[in-house]
Design a protein around this motif. Structure first.
Motif, PDB file in Angstrom:
ATOM      1  N   PRO A  78       0.822  -1.033  -0.086  1.00 47.19           N
ATOM      2  CA  PRO A  78       0.163  -0.005  -0.012  1.00 47.19           C
ATOM      3  C   PRO A  78       0.811   1.174  -0.098  1.00 47.19           C
ATOM      4  CG  PRO A  78      -0.627  -1.485   1.579  1.00 47.19           C
ATOM      5  CD  PRO A  78       0.282  -2.125   1.119  1.00 47.19           C
ATOM      6  N   ASP A  79       1.967   1.187   0.696  1.00 54.81           N
ATOM      7  CA  ASP A  79       3.006   2.375   0.811  1.00 54.81           C
ATOM      8  C   ASP A  79       3.598   2.669  -0.713  1.00 54.81           C
ATOM      9  OD1 ASP A  79       2.193   2.641   3.323  1.00 54.81           O
ATOM     10  OD2 ASP A  79       4.053   1.888   4.041  1.00 54.81           O
ATOM     11  N   ASP A  80       3.584   1.718  -1.551  1.00 50.90           N
ATOM     12  CA  ASP A  80       4.273   1.777  -2.812  1.00 50.90           C
ATOM     13  C   ASP A  80       3.306   2.223  -4.032  1.00 50.90           C
ATOM     14  OD1 ASP A  80       6.634   1.281  -1.383  1.00 50.90           O
ATOM     15  OD2 ASP A  80       6.628  -0.774  -2.111  1.00 50.90           O
ATOM     16  N   ARG A  81       1.956   1.735  -3.754  1.00 50.98           N
ATOM     17  CA  ARG A  81       1.157   1.851  -4.961  1.00 50.98           C
ATOM     18  C   ARG A  81       1.129   3.104  -5.619  1.00 50.98           C
ATOM     19  NH1 ARG A  81      -3.493  -0.318  -2.483  1.00 50.98           N
ATOM     20  NH2 ARG A  81      -2.286  -2.385  -2.819  1.00 50.98           N
ATOM     21  N   GLU A  82       0.851   4.311  -4.791  1.00 46.60           N
ATOM     22  CA  GLU A  82       0.850   5.682  -5.528  1.00 46.60           C
ATOM     23  C   GLU A  82       1.975   6.002  -6.330  1.00 46.60           C
ATOM     24  OE1 GLU A  82       0.201  10.064  -3.744  1.00 46.60           O
ATOM     25  OE2 GLU A  82      -0.948   8.507  -2.639  1.00 46.60           O
ATOM     26  N   SER A  83       3.310   5.889  -5.698  1.00 49.54           N
ATOM     27  CA  SER A  83       4.495   6.190  -6.377  1.00 49.54           C
ATOM     28  C   SER A  83       4.728   5.387  -7.890  1.00 49.54           C
ATOM     29  CB  SER A  83       5.467   6.103  -5.479  1.00 49.54           C
ATOM     30  OG  SER A  83       5.769   4.659  -5.143  1.00 49.54           O
ATOM     31  N   VAL A  84       4.278   4.190  -7.644  1.00 50.42           N
ATOM     32  CA  VAL A  84       4.335   3.189  -8.952  1.00 50.42           C
ATOM     33  C   VAL A  84       3.541   3.785  -9.912  1.00 50.42           C
ATOM     34  CG1 VAL A  84       4.072   0.811  -9.807  1.00 50.42           C
ATOM     35  CG2 VAL A  84       5.003   1.267  -7.617  1.00 50.42           C
ATOM     36  N   GLU A  85       2.073   4.024  -9.470  1.00 48.99           N
ATOM     37  CA  GLU A  85       0.987   4.386 -10.643  1.00 48.99           C
ATOM     38  C   GLU A  85       1.447   5.897 -11.078  1.00 48.99           C
ATOM     39  OE1 GLU A  85      -2.405   4.519  -8.137  1.00 48.99           O
ATOM     40  OE2 GLU A  85      -2.805   2.298  -8.343  1.00 48.99           O
ATOM     41  N   ALA A  86       2.031   6.624 -10.346  1.00 48.48           N
ATOM     42  CA  ALA A  86       2.563   7.669 -10.862  1.00 48.48           C
ATOM     43  C   ALA A  86       3.744   7.771 -11.743  1.00 48.48           C
ATOM     44  CB  ALA A  86       3.204   8.869  -9.607  1.00 48.48           C
ATOM     45  N   VAL A  87       4.617   6.634 -11.845  1.00 46.62           N
ATOM     46  CA  VAL A  87       5.700   6.392 -12.815  1.00 46.62           C
ATOM     47  C   VAL A  87       4.912   6.014 -14.071  1.00 46.62           C
ATOM     48  CG1 VAL A  87       7.581   4.798 -13.218  1.00 46.62           C
ATOM     49  CG2 VAL A  87       7.475   6.297 -11.288  1.00 46.62           C
ATOM     50  N   ILE A  88       4.119   5.050 -13.821  1.00 45.38           N
ATOM     51  CA  ILE A  88       3.383   4.301 -14.960  1.00 45.38           C
ATOM     52  C   ILE A  88       2.539   5.395 -15.601  1.00 45.38           C
ATOM     53  CG2 ILE A  88       1.652   2.490 -15.754  1.00 45.38           C
ATOM     54  CD1 ILE A  88       2.609   0.900 -13.482  1.00 45.38           C
ATOM     55  N   GLU A  89       1.873   6.192 -15.019  1.00 47.04           N
ATOM     56  CA  GLU A  89       1.029   7.424 -15.677  1.00 47.04           C
ATOM     57  C   GLU A  89       2.151   8.159 -16.634  1.00 47.04           C
ATOM     58  OE1 GLU A  89      -2.197   9.024 -16.943  1.00 47.04           O
ATOM     59  OE2 GLU A  89      -2.221   7.317 -15.609  1.00 47.04           O
ATOM     60  N   LYS A  90       3.142   8.507 -15.811  1.00 43.12           N
ATOM     61  CA  LYS A  90       3.887   9.456 -16.626  1.00 43.12           C
ATOM     62  C   LYS A  90       4.545   8.839 -18.013  1.00 43.12           C
ATOM     63  CE  LYS A  90       8.743  11.703 -15.915  1.00 43.12           C
ATOM     64  NZ  LYS A  90       9.700  11.924 -15.057  1.00 43.12           N
TER      65      LYS A  90
END
Length: 198
Positions: A78-90
């Motif tokens: 859960p602590d990693d999900r947001e940062s991973v999604e941001a990288v993929i979205e970029k």
């Protein structure tokens, strides 16, 4: 003449098939040698192909893993999900040629494994909407543990250095005070000798 053309065509087909098989074998050896898990994501449907190695990294069999994006959602820390999604979205916005991100995934045993996830959109629609992406996972848990151990040792050393520096500063301060007192005593003794002489 037509027989010769057919024979040439069959020979070319056979050579192409052999070349394809050789390429597939090389790819398999490279992936196996690098211990990479593979994934292939149909972004529109949410279906994801996970390779056996991908499942092995986390201790699952392929039968235990649903072949969809929700699996990734459920297994990502859960602590990693947001940062991973941001990288993929970029990457989806074409701000990068590919994406590369490190994060934790839940193993079958309930522990967390660090993975290096590299991927790329390989198919876009006419409106530049991503349709399909593929990539690899690499288990980097040992490296992360080593980094953490090194950080811990570094923190301990910095703490020791800070304590030693503080002790040295106290010692220097004590010595300066003693020196000032000694100088003051010598001044008083000299003044006393001068007064006695007068």
């Amino acid at each position: 003449d037509s027989y010769e053309k057919l024979e040439m065509s069959l020979l070319e087909s056979q050579q192409l098939e052999e070349s394809r098989k050789t390429s597939e074998d090389r790819l398999k050896m490279a992936v196996d040698g690098a211990k990479l898990g593979l994934w292939d994501w149909n972004i529109q449907t949410g279906l994801v192909f996970f390779s056996q190695r991908w499942a092995d990294i986390l201790g699952y069999t392929l039968d235990e893993i649903e072949q969809n994006a929700r699996t990734w959602d459920l297994l990502t820390h859960p602590d990693d999900r947001e940062s991973v999604e941001a990288v993929i979205e970029k990457h989806f916005k074409k701000e990068s040629d590919y994406f590369e991100v490190e994060y934790r995934l839940l193993t079958k045993g309930g522990s967390w494994k660090w993975v290096l996830d590299r991927g790329k959109v390989i198919e876009w629609d006419a409106d530049e909407v991503p349709l399909r992406a593929t990539g690899t996972y690499l288990d980097i848990t040992r490296r992360k543990q080593s980094e953490e151990a090194l950080k811990e040792v570094n923190d301990q050393l910095e703490s020791r250095v800070a304590r030693r520096t503080e002790e040295l500063e106290k010692t220097i301060s004590t010595l300066k005070n003693a020196q000032e007192q000694l100088i003051q005593s010598e001044k008083m003794a000299a003044l006393g000798g001068l007064v006695a002489g007068v």
